[in-house]
Motif scaffolding. Structure first.
Motif, PDB file in Angstrom:
ATOM      1  N   GLY A  24     -13.013 -23.773 -27.503  1.00  0.00           N
ATOM      2  CA  GLY A  24     -12.747 -24.137 -26.113  1.00  0.00           C
ATOM      3  C   GLY A  24     -13.965 -23.908 -25.236  1.00  0.00           C
ATOM      4  N   ALA A  25     -14.639 -22.798 -25.456  1.00  0.00           N
ATOM      5  CA  ALA A  25     -15.835 -22.482 -24.663  1.00  0.00           C
ATOM      6  C   ALA A  25     -16.936 -23.526 -24.885  1.00  0.00           C
ATOM      7  CB  ALA A  25     -16.346 -21.094 -25.006  1.00  0.00           C
ATOM      8  N   GLU A  26     -17.089 -23.989 -26.117  1.00  0.00           N
ATOM      9  CA  GLU A  26     -18.095 -25.019 -26.405  1.00  0.00           C
ATOM     10  C   GLU A  26     -17.744 -26.332 -25.707  1.00  0.00           C
ATOM     11  OE1 GLU A  26     -19.706 -23.718 -30.822  1.00  0.00           O
ATOM     12  OE2 GLU A  26     -17.779 -24.774 -30.675  1.00  0.00           O
ATOM     13  N   ARG A  27     -16.462 -26.670 -25.698  1.00  0.00           N
ATOM     14  CA  ARG A  27     -16.052 -27.911 -25.020  1.00  0.00           C
ATOM     15  C   ARG A  27     -16.267 -27.813 -23.511  1.00  0.00           C
ATOM     16  NH1 ARG A  27     -11.924 -27.687 -28.975  1.00  0.00           N
ATOM     17  NH2 ARG A  27     -10.405 -26.906 -27.472  1.00  0.00           N
ATOM     18  N   VAL A  28     -15.968 -26.648 -22.948  1.00  0.00           N
ATOM     19  CA  VAL A  28     -16.193 -26.445 -21.515  1.00  0.00           C
ATOM     20  C   VAL A  28     -17.687 -26.526 -21.210  1.00  0.00           C
ATOM     21  CG1 VAL A  28     -16.090 -24.751 -19.635  1.00  0.00           C
ATOM     22  CG2 VAL A  28     -14.082 -25.138 -21.080  1.00  0.00           C
ATOM     23  N   ALA A  29     -18.519 -25.883 -22.020  1.00  0.00           N
ATOM     24  CA  ALA A  29     -19.968 -25.926 -21.811  1.00  0.00           C
ATOM     25  C   ALA A  29     -20.486 -27.362 -21.885  1.00  0.00           C
ATOM     26  CB  ALA A  29     -20.679 -25.043 -22.839  1.00  0.00           C
ATOM     27  N   MET A  30     -19.967 -28.135 -22.832  1.00  0.00           N
ATOM     28  CA  MET A  30     -20.379 -29.521 -22.956  1.00  0.00           C
ATOM     29  C   MET A  30     -19.960 -30.320 -21.723  1.00  0.00           C
ATOM     30  SD  MET A  30     -19.677 -32.297 -25.995  1.00  0.00           S
ATOM     31  CE  MET A  30     -17.951 -32.531 -25.609  1.00  0.00           C
ATOM     32  N   ALA A  31     -18.756 -30.084 -21.224  1.00  0.00           N
ATOM     33  CA  ALA A  31     -18.284 -30.791 -20.035  1.00  0.00           C
ATOM     34  C   ALA A  31     -19.130 -30.450 -18.817  1.00  0.00           C
ATOM     35  CB  ALA A  31     -16.818 -30.453 -19.780  1.00  0.00           C
ATOM     36  N   ILE A  32     -19.487 -29.178 -18.676  1.00  0.00           N
ATOM     37  CA  ILE A  32     -20.331 -28.763 -17.553  1.00  0.00           C
ATOM     38  C   ILE A  32     -21.704 -29.424 -17.650  1.00  0.00           C
ATOM     39  CG2 ILE A  32     -21.570 -26.788 -16.548  1.00  0.00           C
ATOM     40  CD1 ILE A  32     -19.041 -25.104 -17.262  1.00  0.00           C
ATOM     41  N   GLU A  33     -22.272 -29.430 -18.838  1.00  0.00           N
ATOM     42  CA  GLU A  33     -23.586 -30.063 -19.029  1.00  0.00           C
ATOM     43  C   GLU A  33     -23.526 -31.557 -18.707  1.00  0.00           C
ATOM     44  OE1 GLU A  33     -26.909 -30.865 -22.519  1.00  0.00           O
ATOM     45  OE2 GLU A  33     -25.361 -29.347 -22.849  1.00  0.00           O
ATOM     46  N   MET A  34     -22.465 -32.225 -19.145  1.00  0.00           N
ATOM     47  CA  MET A  34     -22.325 -33.655 -18.865  1.00  0.00           C
ATOM     48  C   MET A  34     -22.174 -33.896 -17.363  1.00  0.00           C
ATOM     49  SD  MET A  34     -19.871 -34.638 -22.081  1.00  0.00           S
ATOM     50  CE  MET A  34     -19.416 -36.250 -21.497  1.00  0.00           C
ATOM     51  N   SER A  35     -21.431 -33.028 -16.684  1.00  0.00           N
ATOM     52  CA  SER A  35     -21.251 -33.148 -15.242  1.00  0.00           C
ATOM     53  C   SER A  35     -22.578 -32.957 -14.512  1.00  0.00           C
ATOM     54  CB  SER A  35     -20.225 -32.117 -14.766  1.00  0.00           C
ATOM     55  OG  SER A  35     -20.070 -32.180 -13.378  1.00  0.00           O
ATOM     56  N   GLU A  36     -23.334 -31.946 -14.912  1.00  0.00           N
ATOM     57  CA  GLU A  36     -24.636 -31.694 -14.285  1.00  0.00           C
ATOM     58  C   GLU A  36     -25.599 -32.853 -14.522  1.00  0.00           C
ATOM     59  OE1 GLU A  36     -25.731 -27.911 -15.912  1.00  0.00           O
ATOM     60  OE2 GLU A  36     -24.492 -26.797 -14.472  1.00  0.00           O
ATOM     61  N   THR A  37     -25.552 -33.438 -15.714  1.00  0.00           N
ATOM     62  CA  THR A  37     -26.417 -34.577 -16.017  1.00  0.00           C
ATOM     63  C   THR A  37     -26.040 -35.782 -15.160  1.00  0.00           C
ATOM     64  OG1 THR A  37     -26.778 -33.805 -18.280  1.00  0.00           O
ATOM     65  CG2 THR A  37     -27.171 -36.147 -17.860  1.00  0.00           C
ATOM     66  N   ALA A  38     -24.745 -36.048 -15.038  1.00  0.00           N
ATOM     67  CA  ALA A  38     -24.299 -37.170 -14.208  1.00  0.00           C
ATOM     68  C   ALA A  38     -24.705 -36.961 -12.752  1.00  0.00           C
ATOM     69  CB  ALA A  38     -22.787 -37.336 -14.316  1.00  0.00           C
ATOM     70  N   ARG A  39     -24.582 -35.746 -12.271  1.00  0.00           N
ATOM     71  CA  ARG A  39     -24.972 -35.445 -10.896  1.00  0.00           C
ATOM     72  C   ARG A  39     -26.475 -35.648 -10.711  1.00  0.00           C
ATOM     73  NH1 ARG A  39     -22.867 -30.728  -7.138  1.00  0.00           N
ATOM     74  NH2 ARG A  39     -24.475 -30.761  -5.569  1.00  0.00           N
TER      75      ARG A  39
END
Length: 83
Positions: A24-39
């Protein structure tokens, strides 16, 4: 979760297997990274289209993009009142 239209069935099966193997932590980290990249891409596009804008103008435009103009205006007013 539906298969993305630009992904083959075989590739989608591999992706799903990888996702299932993540914690779960890896999926959350990936989602945060994707969000930061999109921003970052959104901000870069704004800077490219409007090189004359200050950092504050870019930030305000990004707020409007992310929150909608009504909520972004409320955030701006609150920020001014707190200053």
């Amino acid at each position: 979760m539906a298969r993305p239209m630009d992904t083959t069935v075989a590739a989608w099966a591999i992706q799903r297997a990888i996702f299932r193997g993540m914690t779960g932590a890896e999926r959350v980290a990936m989602a945060i990274e994707m969000s930061e990249t999109a921003r970052a891409f959104t901000e870069a596009g704004m800077r490219h289209r409007h090189p004359e804008w200050s950092d504050e103008q870019v930030h305000d435009a990004l707020l409007s993009c992310l929150l909608g103009s009504d909520l972004a205006d409320r955030v701006r007013r609150a920020r001014l009142m707190a200053a």
